[in-house]
Design a protein around this motif. Structure first.
Motif, PDB file in Angstrom:
ATOM      1  N   GLN A 100      20.553  33.389  28.798  1.00  0.00           N
ATOM      2  CA  GLN A 100      19.615  33.819  29.842  1.00  0.00           C
ATOM      3  C   GLN A 100      18.262  34.210  29.266  1.00  0.00           C
ATOM      4  O   GLN A 100      17.273  34.294  29.975  1.00  0.00           O
ATOM      5  CB  GLN A 100      20.173  35.036  30.578  1.00  0.00           C
ATOM      6  N   LEU A 101      18.252  34.493  27.981  1.00  0.00           N
ATOM      7  CA  LEU A 101      17.044  35.076  27.398  1.00  0.00           C
ATOM      8  C   LEU A 101      16.187  34.090  26.616  1.00  0.00           C
ATOM      9  O   LEU A 101      15.229  34.483  25.974  1.00  0.00           O
ATOM     10  CB  LEU A 101      17.423  36.245  26.476  1.00  0.00           C
ATOM     11  N   PHE A 102      16.551  32.812  26.638  1.00  0.00           N
ATOM     12  CA  PHE A 102      15.695  31.855  25.942  1.00  0.00           C
ATOM     13  C   PHE A 102      14.301  31.956  26.531  1.00  0.00           C
ATOM     14  O   PHE A 102      14.129  31.951  27.747  1.00  0.00           O
ATOM     15  CB  PHE A 102      16.218  30.425  26.107  1.00  0.00           C
ATOM     16  N   PRO A 103      13.308  32.075  25.675  1.00  0.00           N
ATOM     17  CA  PRO A 103      11.961  32.315  26.183  1.00  0.00           C
ATOM     18  C   PRO A 103      11.447  31.143  27.017  1.00  0.00           C
ATOM     19  O   PRO A 103      11.483  30.005  26.559  1.00  0.00           O
ATOM     20  CB  PRO A 103      11.121  32.475  24.916  1.00  0.00           C
ATOM     21  N   ALA A 104      11.025  31.427  28.243  1.00  0.00           N
ATOM     22  CA  ALA A 104      10.391  30.394  29.062  1.00  0.00           C
ATOM     23  C   ALA A 104       8.919  30.364  28.673  1.00  0.00           C
ATOM     24  O   ALA A 104       8.253  31.385  28.640  1.00  0.00           O
ATOM     25  CB  ALA A 104      10.541  30.728  30.532  1.00  0.00           C
ATOM     26  N   ARG A 105       8.439  29.175  28.326  1.00  0.00           N
ATOM     27  CA  ARG A 105       7.083  29.084  27.800  1.00  0.00           C
ATOM     28  C   ARG A 105       6.104  28.714  28.885  1.00  0.00           C
ATOM     29  O   ARG A 105       6.395  27.947  29.786  1.00  0.00           O
ATOM     30  CB  ARG A 105       7.007  28.005  26.715  1.00  0.00           C
ATOM     31  N   THR A 106       4.895  29.255  28.767  1.00  0.00           N
ATOM     32  CA  THR A 106       3.818  28.826  29.639  1.00  0.00           C
ATOM     33  C   THR A 106       2.773  28.140  28.758  1.00  0.00           C
ATOM     34  O   THR A 106       2.739  28.361  27.548  1.00  0.00           O
ATOM     35  CB  THR A 106       3.198  30.024  30.367  1.00  0.00           C
ATOM     36  N   ALA A 107       1.940  27.317  29.370  1.00  0.00           N
ATOM     37  CA  ALA A 107       1.067  26.471  28.569  1.00  0.00           C
ATOM     38  C   ALA A 107      -0.167  27.196  28.067  1.00  0.00           C
ATOM     39  O   ALA A 107      -0.701  26.866  27.017  1.00  0.00           O
ATOM     40  CB  ALA A 107       0.641  25.269  29.398  1.00  0.00           C
ATOM     41  N   GLY A 108      -0.654  28.207  28.810  1.00  0.00           N
ATOM     42  CA  GLY A 108      -1.969  28.746  28.487  1.00  0.00           C
ATOM     43  C   GLY A 108      -2.953  27.599  28.626  1.00  0.00           C
ATOM     44  O   GLY A 108      -2.834  26.779  29.526  1.00  0.00           O
ATOM     45  N   ASP A 109      -3.877  27.472  27.670  1.00  0.00           N
ATOM     46  CA  ASP A 109      -4.756  26.298  27.742  1.00  0.00           C
ATOM     47  C   ASP A 109      -4.491  25.384  26.547  1.00  0.00           C
ATOM     48  O   ASP A 109      -5.358  24.673  26.083  1.00  0.00           O
ATOM     49  CB  ASP A 109      -6.223  26.744  27.807  1.00  0.00           C
ATOM     50  N   ALA A 110      -3.237  25.430  26.064  1.00  0.00           N
ATOM     51  CA  ALA A 110      -2.935  24.694  24.833  1.00  0.00           C
ATOM     52  C   ALA A 110      -2.708  23.208  25.074  1.00  0.00           C
ATOM     53  O   ALA A 110      -2.286  22.787  26.147  1.00  0.00           O
ATOM     54  CB  ALA A 110      -1.693  25.290  24.184  1.00  0.00           C
ATOM     55  N   THR A 111      -2.989  22.431  24.038  1.00  0.00           N
ATOM     56  CA  THR A 111      -2.715  21.000  24.038  1.00  0.00           C
ATOM     57  C   THR A 111      -1.330  20.732  23.490  1.00  0.00           C
ATOM     58  O   THR A 111      -0.665  19.777  23.862  1.00  0.00           O
ATOM     59  CB  THR A 111      -3.756  20.289  23.138  1.00  0.00           C
ATOM     60  N   THR A 112      -0.914  21.611  22.576  1.00  0.00           N
ATOM     61  CA  THR A 112       0.365  21.404  21.901  1.00  0.00           C
ATOM     62  C   THR A 112       1.177  22.693  21.924  1.00  0.00           C
ATOM     63  O   THR A 112       0.631  23.775  21.777  1.00  0.00           O
ATOM     64  CB  THR A 112       0.127  20.879  20.457  1.00  0.00           C
ATOM     65  N   ARG A 113       2.485  22.548  22.152  1.00  0.00           N
ATOM     66  CA  ARG A 113       3.347  23.730  22.288  1.00  0.00           C
ATOM     67  C   ARG A 113       4.669  23.541  21.558  1.00  0.00           C
ATOM     68  O   ARG A 113       5.217  22.431  21.523  1.00  0.00           O
ATOM     69  CB  ARG A 113       3.688  23.939  23.777  1.00  0.00           C
TER      70      ARG A 113
END
Ligand code: 5AD
Ligand code: SF4
Length: 445
Positions: free
Chosen positions: A139-152
């Motif tokens: 349940q705790l796997f980090p959900a990522r947001t993009a911000g203004d990034a090109t690569t993640r």
């Protein structure tokens, strides 16, 4: 008067820690803390630490000492340590370092706001380093947001069950756990919609993704699904364990256009005797066989590696096997490390009578060989026109832009900010140790 709360965060070690640190930033922002660039003046100072090698661990103690004067001056400052050193040392860190307030382990990042509040409100010192059960971790796997990034980076699995005899990771990161593929794919879909062009799938050993979960996709299948996501133009993954690099996965380098032509495939050593003592699960011949297949399906693939010099009992002959393997593979880069004994690992009990001077001498020879190979690779790029995914303004702060080639090599060049997120052709004019200097190919975009 309302006083804005600020925090300062330093991160050591691998991509896992980078991702954990991004999560720390999100969590603390949510708790009303703003990140600042200097420790002086921050109310909360955090170190996200690495214990993989002795040097990394000693650094932590050095850095903590740096913050002591700040804490002496203002005892209200909260000083915390997270990551692998925190996990390994736990409460002992609080005993050793009288001015430390908070210790949080690798499975407890999500609890950070609560722990900080506890220290703040009760002026107590606290530590939280329990490993979590499988369901809670899922349940705790980090959900990522993009911000203004090109690569993640996108975490696909955590932990490691391999127990290489020198390695502390299984002890400080816990058992291997793969994240459900549905979640990974929907997260990458969302990242793509917010402008991300490249994803790097990360985990301690991504090649064994899904192996231990009933009905889960193999890593090669997962890559194929990621490849189908519109808007994503490049895919990378790290770290790979050679024993789990399947033929199906090798074939992906020939069939998936978006998969970058670079693979970090740590060999650690070229001697079968030492590979076996390291519990690596492959022989030199098997490793070289996989390299050969990779080059067959993707002739311009470039490989990088990690190598440990001076494992207990390493003879001159063993070391020569490492050098000849390097000559055969021709890595574009090698991260080489002097063996360091990690308490709690299997190798910690081995007799280690290698003379430090001999160990260092081997390290220097390996470095010299790699430096020469690196030089040949980078000079071979001069004059070539390479596709570069533009990530942003150059870190050198000279107004240039920077991006990466498919081989993960940084290229700096003159260009407009509007190029961020696009793939442009750049002609390489100079090759430095860690980056290329290039010129945009005129009229091509
Ligand atoms: N000593 C030296 N190097 C180590 N590594 C891991 N454990 C040790 C150790 N005890 C290196 C390996 C690994 C990289 C992340 O760190 O090469 O691939
Ligand atoms: Fe450590 Fe081996 Fe696991 Fe890599 S695969 S994290 S070297 S135990």
């Amino acid at each position: 008067m309302y006083m804005e709360k600020t925090f300062y965060l330093e991160t050591f070690g691998c991509q896992m820690n980078v991702v954990d640190s991004e999560r720390i930033v999100d969590l603390l922002n949510g708790a009303g803390y703003r990140q600042v660039e200097a420790a002086a003046g921050a109310q909360l100072i955090l170190l996200n630490t690495c214990a993989v090698r002795d040097k990394a661990e000693r650094k932590v103690y050095g850095h903590l000492g740096r913050f002591k004067p700040l804490k002496d001056e203002n005892p209200a400052i909260i000083l915390g340590v997270g990551g692998c050193v925190a996990q390994q040392e736990g409460e002992r860190l609080l005993e050793k370092i009288g001015y430390l307030d908070l210790v949080f382990g690798t499975h407890n990042v999500h609890k950070l706001p609560e722990l900080v509040r506890n220290v703040e409100e009760n002026r107590t010192r606290c530590h939280e380093t329990d490993f979590l059960d499988r369901d809670t971790r899922l349940q705790l796997f980090p959900a990522r947001t993009a911000g203004d990034a090109t690569t993640r980076f996108v975490t696909v699995m955590q932990g490691c069950d391999n127990f290489c005899s020198y390695c502390v990771v299984p002890l400080v990161r816990g058992r291997e756990l793969s994240r459900p593929s549905g979640e990974i794919l929907s997260e990458i879909g969302a990242l793509s919609e917010s402008g991300v062009k490249e994803v790097t799938l990360i985990g301690q050993n991504v090649n064994s993704y899904g192996c231990k979960e009933d009905g889960e996709l193999s890593f090669a299948r997962l890559l194929t699904e990621v490849h189908a996501i519109e808007g994503i133009e490049r895919i990378r993954f790290t770290t790979s364990h050679p024993k789990d690099l399947s033929d199906e996965l090798i074939d992906c380098f020939g069939t998936l256009d978006k998969l970058c032509h670079h693979l970090h495939l740590p060999v650690q050593c070229g001697s079968n005797r030492i590979l076996s003592a390291m519990n690596r699960g492959y022989t030199r011949e098997q490793y070289l066989g996989k390299v050969r297949r990779l080059k067959e399906v993707c002739p311009d693939i470039r490989l990088t590696s990690d190598i440990i010099v001076g494992f207990p009992g390493e003879t001159e002959e063993d070391f020569n096997d490492t050098l000849t393997l390097m000559e055969e593979v021709r890595y574009t880069d090698v991260f080489s490390f002097l063996y360091s004994r990690r308490p709690g690992t299997a190798a910690a009990d081995l007799a280690d009578d290698l003379d430090p001077g001999v160990r260092q001498g081997r390290f220097d020879r390996l470095l010299a060989l790699q430096e020469e190979t690196c030089r040949q690779w980078r000079e071979g790029d001069i004059g070539r026109e390479l596709s570069v995914l533009v990530e942003g303004e150059s870190r050198q702060g000279n107004g240039q832009m920077f991006g990466r080639t498919t081989w993960n090599r940084i290229v700096n060049f003159e260009g407009g900010k509007d190029l961020v997120g696009t793939i442009v052709p750049v002609r390489i004019v100079k090759a430095y140790r860690n980056s290329h200097l290039g010129e945009l190919v005129p009229g091509s975009f």
